[in-house]
Design an enzyme around this catalytic site. Structure first.
Site, PDB file in Angstrom:
ATOM      1  CG  ASP A 222      15.953  -6.496 -47.387  1.00 23.85           C
ATOM      2  OD1 ASP A 222      15.364  -7.555 -47.651  1.00 23.85           O
ATOM      3  OD2 ASP A 222      15.827  -5.472 -48.095  1.00 23.85           O
ATOM      4  CG  HIS A 245      12.952  -9.279 -45.007  1.00 22.19           C
ATOM      5  ND1 HIS A 245      12.725  -8.210 -45.839  1.00 22.19           N
ATOM      6  CD2 HIS A 245      12.577  -8.859 -43.771  1.00 22.19           C
ATOM      7  CE1 HIS A 245      12.236  -7.186 -45.133  1.00 22.19           C
ATOM      8  NE2 HIS A 245      12.141  -7.557 -43.878  1.00 22.19           N
TER       9      HIS A 245
END
Ligand SMILES: *[C@@H]1O[C@H](CO)[C@@H](O)[C@H](O)[C@H]1NC(C)=O
Ligand SMILES: *[C@@H]1O[C@H](CO)[C@@H](O)[C@H](O)[C@H]1NC(C)=O
Ligand SMILES: *[C@@H]1O[C@H](CO)[C@@H](O)[C@H](O)[C@H]1NC(C)=O
Ligand SMILES: *[C@@H]1O[C@H](CO)[C@@H](O)[C@H](O)[C@H]1NC(C)=O
Ligand SMILES: *[C@@H]1O[C@H](CO)[C@@H](O)[C@H](O)[C@H]1NC(C)=O
Ligand SMILES: *[C@@H]1O[C@H](CO)[C@@H](O)[C@H](O)[C@H]1NC(C)=O
Ligand SMILES: *[C@@H]1O[C@H](CO)[C@@H](O)[C@H](O)[C@H]1NC(C)=O
Length: 396
Positions: A222, A245
């Site tokens: 993430d 991310h």
């Protein structure tokens, strides 16, 4: 003569600790978890031994060092609580392993530090969250009321502290989570998890002020770093991010009305094959808040999907409401950002129709497209300016 000399030495030795104490460098006192019953066999649950060592260290009035010698320690969910009587250090030579039994999964913390001032956490061993045993239980993508899995290390109300040379692999949730911290420096950490592991943020920061992150390598599933509501004065430099991310401000506006995010600087960092580079994201529709004084500078993008992003229509859930975000984004600078985008749109700035972004600057942007044709930029509802090199051609 000889006895007198001896006496002088004895007097000197007696005085020595006092003179050292006056200089403020009394040696630390060690609290070895083995002495409190810990067993480094990778099987015995050592939670109680660790907490006992911490509790005694915390009561000591000087410099305390909770020491974890080499070896592998199974550790259940633990909370190391302050306030303590002196400064604290948690020093890991050994490796800590989290439980793989699902009955221990549904708690929000594996290792927690709470209400501690002047804490140092460091170690040559690593934190193994054993996340692969738990990721299948993460249904947060479809279920907003999902039970959270435990973050590997949480710092709640921790002040004037340092975390360095720490390694974390495969957390069940985020690697490091900061809440209500003040003056905390994180450096030389390595945080690793597979690209497809769910919600494994590298460092998640909320409601905290004066946070410094430097020299970190983060490869995770993430955000490498995410800064959510109430975060102020964060200085991030020397981070290598990817897979992951990207480094994100937000998502903002879903809860915590009016908790501003401001004073964020991300510089001298490299993104390698990440989904995003630098990003600000807000929910829509949303509560009112402000994200301001944010700068992203001296950044290299290597084959990044979305290098520069402002997304005020953020909603990763399957059912999203229609509406505009009420988060005001203001004073955002992207400067000296170069490299390669793996998709055509290298700069994507989509602000709120209800509260257009103000004073967004794009300065010396050079982002090519790893494909045929030039890279592109897309902007809507944004006021600002651009100067210097502009590849893709600016849209401000
Ligand atoms: C701090 O020291 C005092 C006096 O020795 C003791 O009573 C107290 O429990 C200690 N505090 C903690 C948090 O252990
Ligand atoms: C933290 O503790 C160290 C060692 O005890 C001390 O020298 C230092 O002044 C303390 N720092 C803060 C900010 O309290
Ligand atoms: C954090 O780093 C800054 C800048 O290097 C330094 O001034 C500050 O004292 C550090 N804080 C702690 C708690 O070590
Ligand atoms: C930038 O970060 C790298 C580590 O990623 C470090 O080696 C280098 O010294 C930093 N440069 C500056 C100017 O801070
Ligand atoms: C944006 O910057 C201007 C000029 O420095 C400042 O006056 C204003 O308060 C800033 N806005 C926010 C929301 O911080
Ligand atoms: C943003 O920076 C400007 C200029 O330094 C300052 O006047 C303003 O108060 C800052 N905004 C916030 C919300 O702190
Ligand atoms: C372009 O993409 C390919 C395939 O993903 C990758 O192997 C290559 O390294 C990329 N080139 C650059 C310059 O990033």
């Amino acid at each position: 003569m000889a006895t007198r000399y001896c006496l002088e030495i004895v007097v000197l030795l007696l005085l020595l600790p006092i003179s050292i104490a006056v200089n403020g460098v009394l040696p630390p006192k060690f609290f070895d978890v083995i002495k409190y019953g810990a067993v480094a066999d990778g099987k015995t649950d050592n939670s109680q031994a660790f907490v006992r060592a911490w509790t005694e260290a915390c009561a000591y009035g000087g410099r305390s060092r909770v020491k974890v010698p080499g070896g592998t320690y199974l550790l259940g969910s633990v909370s190391f609580e302050g306030p303590c009587n002196g400064s604290m250090a948690f020093v890991m030579k050994g490796t800590l392993k989290a439980p793989t039994n699902p009955q221990h999964f549904f708690t929000d913390t594996w290792i927690g530090f709470r209400y501690v001032d002047n804490l140092t956490v460091k170690g040559s061993g690593y934190l193994d969250g054993q996340g692969a045993s738990a990721w299948q239980y993460n249904d947060c993508q479809n279920n907003p009321q999902c039970n959270p899995l435990p973050a590997t290390m949480r710092f709640d109300f921790v002040t004037n502290s340092r975390v360095h040379h720490l390694r974390s692999i495969n957390p069940k949730n985020s690697h490091l989570n900061l809440f209500a911290c003040y003056n905390l420096n994180i450096s030389y950490v390595r945080l690793m998890a597979p690209a497809d592991s769910p919600n494994t943020d590298g460092i998640r920061i909320g409601s905290s002020t004066n946070i410094k992150i430097s020299r970190a390598i983060i490869a995770t599933g993430d955000d490498c770093v995410s800064m959510v509501s109430g975060t102020q004065n964060v200085d991030i430099s020397g981070v290598t991010c990817g897979p992951g991310h990207g480094i994100s401000v937000g998502s903002l506006g879903r809860s915590h009305e009016g908790e501003y995010v401001t004073g964020i600087s991300v510089r001298n960092s490299t993104f390698i094959g990440s989904d995003n580079g630098v990003r600000i994201k807000t929910w829509a529709p949303s509560l009112y808040s402000v994200a301001s004084n944010i700068s992203f500078q001296d950044i290299t993008m290597q084959n990044v999907k979305n290098p520069i992003v402002i997304d005020q229509q953020y909603c990763p859930l399957p059912h999203c409401l229609v509406g505009e975000s009420a988060v005001q984004i203001e004073n955002v600078t992207f400067k000296n950002i170069r490299g390669i985008s793996s998709t055509k749109v290298a700069v994507n700035i989509q602000c709120s129709g209800a509260r257009p972004c103000r004073n967004v600057k794009l300065i010396n942007i050079n982002l090519g497209y790893n494909g045929t044709g030039p890279s592109m930029s897309m902007c809507s509802h944004v006021k600002g300016l651009s100067y210097g090199t502009q590849v893709p051609a600016g849209c401000l």
